[in-house]
Scaffold this motif. Structure first.
Motif: not given
Length: 67
Positions: A46-64
């Motif tokens: 979920q976007d830090l500043y806009n709670e309506n903006k979401n991204i789904s199905y991100i693999r866990s190794n792509q985040i930090l």
């Protein structure tokens, strides 16, 4: 904070509700999805500043995770 976590690209734990980096932008880890046909975890961010903006199905190794 919850006890559900995933492992990020560097091997650190990232819990639901924490801030993470994805493509050089800050996001909040909103949910962890498990699929029956695949053993990997897929995340919803979920976007830090806009709670309506979401991204789904991100693999866990792509985040930090931010610690």
């Amino acid at each position: 904070m919850t006890s559900r976590f995933t492992v990020d690209g560097k091997g650190n734990r990232a819990y639901i509700g924490e801030r993470v980096y994805y493509r050089n932008k800050l996001w909040i880890l909103k949910d962890i999805n498990y699929l029956k046909w695949n053993k990997e975890q897929y995340l919803t961010l979920q976007d830090l500043y806009n709670e309506n903006k979401n991204i789904s199905y991100i693999r866990s190794n792509q985040i930090l995770a931010i610690k």
